[in-house]
Design an enzyme around this catalytic site. Structure first.
Site, mmCIF file in Angstrom:
data_model
loop_
_atom_site.group_PDB
_atom_site.id
_atom_site.type_symbol
_atom_site.label_atom_id
_atom_site.label_comp_id
_atom_site.label_asym_id
_atom_site.label_seq_id
_atom_site.Cartn_x
_atom_site.Cartn_y
_atom_site.Cartn_z
ATOM 1 N N ASP A 79 0.924 -1.247 -0.199
ATOM 2 C CA ASP A 79 -0.013 -0.005 0.089
ATOM 3 C C ASP A 79 0.835 1.289 -0.018
ATOM 4 O O ASP A 79 1.553 1.451 0.973
ATOM 5 C CB ASP A 79 -0.905 -0.030 1.088
ATOM 6 N N LYS A 142 -7.016 3.237 -2.520
ATOM 7 C CA LYS A 142 -7.364 3.329 -1.147
ATOM 8 C C LYS A 142 -7.541 4.670 -0.561
ATOM 9 O O LYS A 142 -6.793 5.728 -0.852
ATOM 10 C CB LYS A 142 -6.139 2.489 -0.586
ATOM 11 N N LYS A 172 -10.236 -0.043 -1.508
ATOM 12 C CA LYS A 172 -9.941 -0.131 0.029
ATOM 13 C C LYS A 172 -10.470 0.997 0.683
ATOM 14 O O LYS A 172 -9.926 1.991 0.407
ATOM 15 C CB LYS A 172 -8.490 -0.568 0.099
#
Length: 208
Positions: A79, A142, A172
């Site tokens: 991430d 995300k 996400k």
């Protein structure tokens, strides 16, 4: 759908071990840990980590090197945090180059999630950064690190992200998810993965 997360600055090796044990007990999909805590043994779980975290104000080559090392140490998902300032300045070429650098560093087999800090961005910028992330080869977009003063996951942002790249990229939601009710709202808006440390409390709020 859950990345059970431990990214606190004060986390110890014992905390990591406890997080992995809890993740296995809860039956979540992945554990997301700081790269400095790798490698770890987490049978039955996907290991995720972060790069350029939490500010995103790292040179792209540093993000790439951090991500590559994490993959070499067992991370299957990374991430990464974008340069939020570049996005706010509409310098989307810089955002694109940043993501591509990490994508090339980790290879095609690693799941790459791009943290955009949606709470700090206008709606149109959220949509454009999602399009940039898709063009750069990301697998997910995300919402948040959970460390930005502007806030964490928001239903509004998830809906924009899903409308822009949903069905092609994963979405996400992360940052401030502490109740089943909020988790359900995010899922209804289009979230396909949830990042949180309060996984037990959230799961206990869902019937069955």
């Amino acid at each position: 759908m859950i990345d059970h997360t431990l990214l606190a600055p004060g986390a110890t090796a014992a905390d990591v071990a406890a997080t992995i044990d809890e993740a296995r007990e809860l039956g979540v999909y992945a554990v997301c840990l700081s790269p400095s805590m790798l490698p770890v043994r987490a049978p039955g779980l996907v290991v995720a980590t972060v790069a350029g975290f939490p500010s995103g104000k790292h040179h792209s080559l540093i993000k790439g090197s951090e991500a590559r090392l994490a993959v070499e140490q067992g991370a299957a998902e990374v991430d990464m945090v974008i340069d939020v300032g570049a996005a706010l300045a509409a310098d989307y070429n810089a955002v694109l180059a940043d993501i591509i650098t990490v994508r090339e560093a980790v290879g095609d087999d690693t799941v790459l999630k791009v943290i955009i800090e949606s709470a700090a961005l206008p709606d149109a910028t959220i949509a454009e950064v999602c399009r940039v992330a898709e063009n750069a080869g990301a697998n997910f977009v995300k919402t948040s690190t959970g460390f930005h003063p502007a806030g964490g996951a928001e239903v509004r942002a998830v809906r924009i992200m899903a409308d822009t790249v949903g069905g092609r990229l994963g979405i996400k939601a992360s940052g401030g998810i502490r109740t089943a009710e909020f988790a359900a709202e995010l899922i209804a808006a289009g979230a396909t993965r949830l990042g949180m440390s309060a996984s037990r409390a959230v799961l206990q709020g869902f019937p069955g």
